[in-house]
Write a protein that holds these residues in place. Sequence first.
Motif, PDB file in Angstrom:
ATOM      1  N   PRO A   1       0.846  -1.202   0.000  1.00  0.00           N
ATOM      2  CA  PRO A   1       0.000   0.000   0.000  1.00  0.00           C
ATOM      3  C   PRO A   1       0.875   1.243   0.000  1.00  0.00           C
ATOM      4  CG  PRO A   1       0.161  -0.860   2.214  1.00  0.00           C
ATOM      5  CD  PRO A   1       0.907  -1.835   1.330  1.00  0.00           C
ATOM      6  N   ASP A   2       0.264   2.384  -0.292  1.00  0.00           N
ATOM      7  CA  ASP A   2       1.003   3.647  -0.199  1.00  0.00           C
ATOM      8  C   ASP A   2       1.257   4.015   1.256  1.00  0.00           C
ATOM      9  OD1 ASP A   2       1.085   4.618  -3.088  1.00  0.00           O
ATOM     10  OD2 ASP A   2      -1.046   4.182  -2.826  1.00  0.00           O
ATOM     11  N   HIS A   3       0.299   3.682   2.107  1.00  0.00           N
ATOM     12  CA  HIS A   3       0.455   3.949   3.540  1.00  0.00           C
ATOM     13  C   HIS A   3      -0.351   2.931   4.328  1.00  0.00           C
ATOM     14  CE1 HIS A   3      -3.520   5.914   3.372  1.00  0.00           C
ATOM     15  NE2 HIS A   3      -3.073   6.651   2.378  1.00  0.00           N
ATOM     16  N   ALA A   4      -0.082   2.842   5.617  1.00  0.00           N
ATOM     17  CA  ALA A   4      -0.804   1.938   6.504  1.00  0.00           C
ATOM     18  C   ALA A   4      -0.934   2.596   7.864  1.00  0.00           C
ATOM     19  CB  ALA A   4      -0.077   0.604   6.629  1.00  0.00           C
ATOM     20  N   SER A   5      -2.064   2.404   8.500  1.00  0.00           N
ATOM     21  CA  SER A   5      -2.269   2.976   9.829  1.00  0.00           C
ATOM     22  C   SER A   5      -1.733   2.022  10.893  1.00  0.00           C
ATOM     23  CB  SER A   5      -3.754   3.259  10.070  1.00  0.00           C
ATOM     24  OG  SER A   5      -4.510   2.063  10.001  1.00  0.00           O
ATOM     25  N   VAL A   6      -1.093   2.600  11.896  1.00  0.00           N
ATOM     26  CA  VAL A   6      -0.555   1.844  13.029  1.00  0.00           C
ATOM     27  C   VAL A   6      -1.091   2.491  14.300  1.00  0.00           C
ATOM     28  CG1 VAL A   6       1.513   1.114  14.272  1.00  0.00           C
ATOM     29  CG2 VAL A   6       1.544   1.254  11.765  1.00  0.00           C
ATOM     30  N   ASN A   7      -1.829   1.733  15.092  1.00  0.00           N
ATOM     31  CA  ASN A   7      -2.407   2.269  16.318  1.00  0.00           C
ATOM     32  C   ASN A   7      -1.359   2.245  17.424  1.00  0.00           C
ATOM     33  OD1 ASN A   7      -4.971   2.563  15.055  1.00  0.00           O
ATOM     34  ND2 ASN A   7      -5.332   0.380  15.370  1.00  0.00           N
ATOM     35  N   TRP A   8      -0.943   3.423  17.858  1.00  0.00           N
ATOM     36  CA  TRP A   8       0.241   3.536  18.715  1.00  0.00           C
ATOM     37  C   TRP A   8       0.030   2.980  20.113  1.00  0.00           C
ATOM     38  CZ3 TRP A   8       3.180   4.946  14.824  1.00  0.00           C
ATOM     39  CH2 TRP A   8       4.564   5.050  15.037  1.00  0.00           C
ATOM     40  N   HIS A   9      -1.210   2.751  20.531  1.00  0.00           N
ATOM     41  CA  HIS A   9      -1.451   2.190  21.859  1.00  0.00           C
ATOM     42  C   HIS A   9      -1.402   0.664  21.851  1.00  0.00           C
ATOM     43  CE1 HIS A   9      -5.403   2.022  19.922  1.00  0.00           C
ATOM     44  NE2 HIS A   9      -5.708   1.045  20.753  1.00  0.00           N
TER      45      HIS A   9
ATOM     46  N   GLU B   1      10.704   0.673   6.679  1.00  0.00           N
ATOM     47  CA  GLU B   1      11.795  -0.034   6.002  1.00  0.00           C
ATOM     48  C   GLU B   1      11.366  -0.473   4.601  1.00  0.00           C
ATOM     49  OE1 GLU B   1      13.852  -4.411   6.478  1.00  0.00           O
ATOM     50  OE2 GLU B   1      13.402  -3.287   8.303  1.00  0.00           O
ATOM     51  N   LEU B   2      10.081  -0.832   4.474  1.00  0.00           N
ATOM     52  CA  LEU B   2       9.552  -1.284   3.182  1.00  0.00           C
ATOM     53  C   LEU B   2       9.162  -0.125   2.267  1.00  0.00           C
ATOM     54  CD1 LEU B   2       7.251  -4.194   4.441  1.00  0.00           C
ATOM     55  CD2 LEU B   2       9.473  -4.405   3.290  1.00  0.00           C
ATOM     56  N   GLY B   3       9.235   1.101   2.777  1.00  0.00           N
ATOM     57  CA  GLY B   3       8.866   2.258   1.973  1.00  0.00           C
ATOM     58  C   GLY B   3       7.390   2.583   2.008  1.00  0.00           C
ATOM     59  N   VAL B   4       6.674   2.041   2.998  1.00  0.00           N
ATOM     60  CA  VAL B   4       5.250   2.309   3.161  1.00  0.00           C
ATOM     61  C   VAL B   4       5.069   3.454   4.164  1.00  0.00           C
ATOM     62  CG1 VAL B   4       3.026   1.360   3.906  1.00  0.00           C
ATOM     63  CG2 VAL B   4       4.664  -0.090   2.665  1.00  0.00           C
ATOM     64  N   GLY B   5       4.314   4.466   3.792  1.00  0.00           N
ATOM     65  CA  GLY B   5       4.057   5.568   4.707  1.00  0.00           C
ATOM     66  C   GLY B   5       3.267   5.093   5.916  1.00  0.00           C
ATOM     67  N   VAL B   6       3.524   5.679   7.058  1.00  0.00           N
ATOM     68  CA  VAL B   6       2.857   5.284   8.301  1.00  0.00           C
ATOM     69  C   VAL B   6       1.925   6.392   8.769  1.00  0.00           C
ATOM     70  CG1 VAL B   6       3.189   4.763  10.758  1.00  0.00           C
ATOM     71  CG2 VAL B   6       4.688   3.725   9.041  1.00  0.00           C
ATOM     72  N   GLU B   7       0.667   6.023   8.965  1.00  0.00           N
ATOM     73  CA  GLU B   7      -0.290   6.905   9.629  1.00  0.00           C
ATOM     74  C   GLU B   7      -0.335   6.486  11.095  1.00  0.00           C
ATOM     75  OE1 GLU B   7      -3.689   8.057   6.472  1.00  0.00           O
ATOM     76  OE2 GLU B   7      -3.759   5.980   7.152  1.00  0.00           O
ATOM     77  N   ALA B   8       0.091   7.377  11.984  1.00  0.00           N
ATOM     78  CA  ALA B   8       0.118   7.062  13.409  1.00  0.00           C
ATOM     79  C   ALA B   8      -1.266   7.250  13.996  1.00  0.00           C
ATOM     80  CB  ALA B   8       1.126   7.954  14.124  1.00  0.00           C
ATOM     81  N   GLY B   9      -1.945   6.136  14.289  1.00  0.00           N
ATOM     82  CA  GLY B   9      -3.283   6.206  14.850  1.00  0.00           C
ATOM     83  C   GLY B   9      -3.221   6.485  16.342  1.00  0.00           C
ATOM     84  N   ILE B  10      -3.669   7.676  16.742  1.00  0.00           N
ATOM     85  CA  ILE B  10      -3.672   8.058  18.152  1.00  0.00           C
ATOM     86  C   ILE B  10      -5.120   8.174  18.599  1.00  0.00           C
ATOM     87  CG2 ILE B  10      -2.778   9.653  19.875  1.00  0.00           C
ATOM     88  CD1 ILE B  10      -0.613   8.338  18.136  1.00  0.00           C
ATOM     89  N   TRP B  11      -5.571   7.212  19.394  1.00  0.00           N
ATOM     90  CA  TRP B  11      -6.964   7.135  19.804  1.00  0.00           C
ATOM     91  C   TRP B  11      -7.189   7.911  21.099  1.00  0.00           C
ATOM     92  CZ3 TRP B  11      -9.489   1.655  19.145  1.00  0.00           C
ATOM     93  CH2 TRP B  11      -9.248   1.189  17.846  1.00  0.00           C
ATOM     94  N   SER B  12      -8.315   8.598  21.183  1.00  0.00           N
ATOM     95  CA  SER B  12      -8.710   9.196  22.450  1.00  0.00           C
ATOM     96  C   SER B  12      -8.967   8.080  23.466  1.00  0.00           C
ATOM     97  CB  SER B  12      -9.972  10.043  22.270  1.00  0.00           C
ATOM     98  OG  SER B  12     -11.076   9.241  21.878  1.00  0.00           O
ATOM     99  N   GLY B  13      -8.732   8.382  24.734  1.00  0.00           N
ATOM    100  CA  GLY B  13      -8.969   7.393  25.779  1.00  0.00           C
ATOM    101  C   GLY B  13      -7.886   6.345  25.914  1.00  0.00           C
ATOM    102  N   THR B  14      -6.747   6.541  25.237  1.00  0.00           N
ATOM    103  CA  THR B  14      -5.616   5.613  25.348  1.00  0.00           C
ATOM    104  C   THR B  14      -4.354   6.407  25.677  1.00  0.00           C
ATOM    105  OG1 THR B  14      -4.806   5.745  23.051  1.00  0.00           O
ATOM    106  CG2 THR B  14      -6.681   4.268  23.477  1.00  0.00           C
ATOM    107  N   ASP B  15      -3.258   5.694  25.887  1.00  0.00           N
ATOM    108  CA  ASP B  15      -1.984   6.370  26.121  1.00  0.00           C
ATOM    109  C   ASP B  15      -1.208   6.558  24.823  1.00  0.00           C
ATOM    110  OD1 ASP B  15      -1.236   3.767  25.560  1.00  0.00           O
ATOM    111  OD2 ASP B  15       0.035   3.520  27.336  1.00  0.00           O
ATOM    112  N   GLY B  16      -1.930   6.486  23.684  1.00  0.00           N
ATOM    113  CA  GLY B  16      -1.263   6.612  22.391  1.00  0.00           C
ATOM    114  C   GLY B  16      -0.510   7.910  22.214  1.00  0.00           C
ATOM    115  N   ALA B  17      -1.098   9.025  22.643  1.00  0.00           N
ATOM    116  CA  ALA B  17      -0.444  10.329  22.469  1.00  0.00           C
ATOM    117  C   ALA B  17       0.857  10.381  23.256  1.00  0.00           C
ATOM    118  CB  ALA B  17      -1.383  11.450  22.895  1.00  0.00           C
ATOM    119  N   GLU B  18       0.832   9.855  24.472  1.00  0.00           N
ATOM    120  CA  GLU B  18       2.039   9.854  25.309  1.00  0.00           C
ATOM    121  C   GLU B  18       3.123   8.978  24.694  1.00  0.00           C
ATOM    122  OE1 GLU B  18       3.363   8.577  29.876  1.00  0.00           O
ATOM    123  OE2 GLU B  18       1.236   8.628  29.284  1.00  0.00           O
ATOM    124  N   ARG B  19       2.734   7.811  24.212  1.00  0.00           N
ATOM    125  CA  ARG B  19       3.706   6.913  23.589  1.00  0.00           C
ATOM    126  C   ARG B  19       4.281   7.523  22.310  1.00  0.00           C
ATOM    127  NH1 ARG B  19       1.814   0.596  23.837  1.00  0.00           N
ATOM    128  NH2 ARG B  19       1.324   0.484  26.061  1.00  0.00           N
TER     129      ARG B  19
END
Length: 262
Positions: free
Chosen positions: A106-114, A127-145
Amino acid sequence: MTGTIDAMMQVCLNGSRTAADGVAVPLTPESIADSAAEAVAAGATDIHVHPKTPCGQDTLSPRVLAPVLSAIRARVPVPVGVTTGAWAEPDPAARLRRIRDWTVLPDHASVNWHEPGAEETAALLMELGVGVEAGIWSGTDGAERFAASPLGPRVLRVLAEVTDTDPPVAVSSARALLSALGTAHGRPVLLHGEDGGAWPVLRLAGRLGLATRIGLEDVLVLPDGQRPGSNAQLVAAGLAEYAASRAGVTRDRPGRPSGGNP
């Protein structure tokens, strides 16, 4: 009010929805490609899709992902992204093996940081050249991580994902999530909500000039409460709502006070 927007309008074609959610939800490669083409014709500039097994389950299998991506790319020229959510492959090590086996990227893939294994998943995609969408969900520690992640400056964008579905609460949660993200490593932010929070959060994105998304993954009703017949209808409505919010226009809707916000 219709037309394009300055920020990106991503269409999220299906998500975890199944046939039980309505015939409009695209599940097969052919129906997904058809829906993608209609959504792009309606104004979507980016695609997010969940490839499905024949029984309708999300999967990272290369045998499923390849025909979905190929079918979409045969119809539209815009970037296409997929999920790497833990529900599609709960074991972090197995998730990495699946991604290494992808034959069509794919051109990009979402990764849920929590989620467990997020850093390793994001690193492999990069590493594979795929763009990463950093999924930061409300109610999780994703933003902190994410704030502490050395990969943060390298992601394609941040998906600020508001999980609260009560409209007023969703807007408050969106503002809190954006505050927690801060400058987000200087990366662009795409803000979106889901179900009852989808339209209020989209309007907030319009007022803030942020990228956003809409589609059957996020919501099964139009702003007036009617069921959409397609992702294209949601995209057209999303563009109109975004443009109106960007211009500071409010419009009466069923169940909404005149002149109300959001």
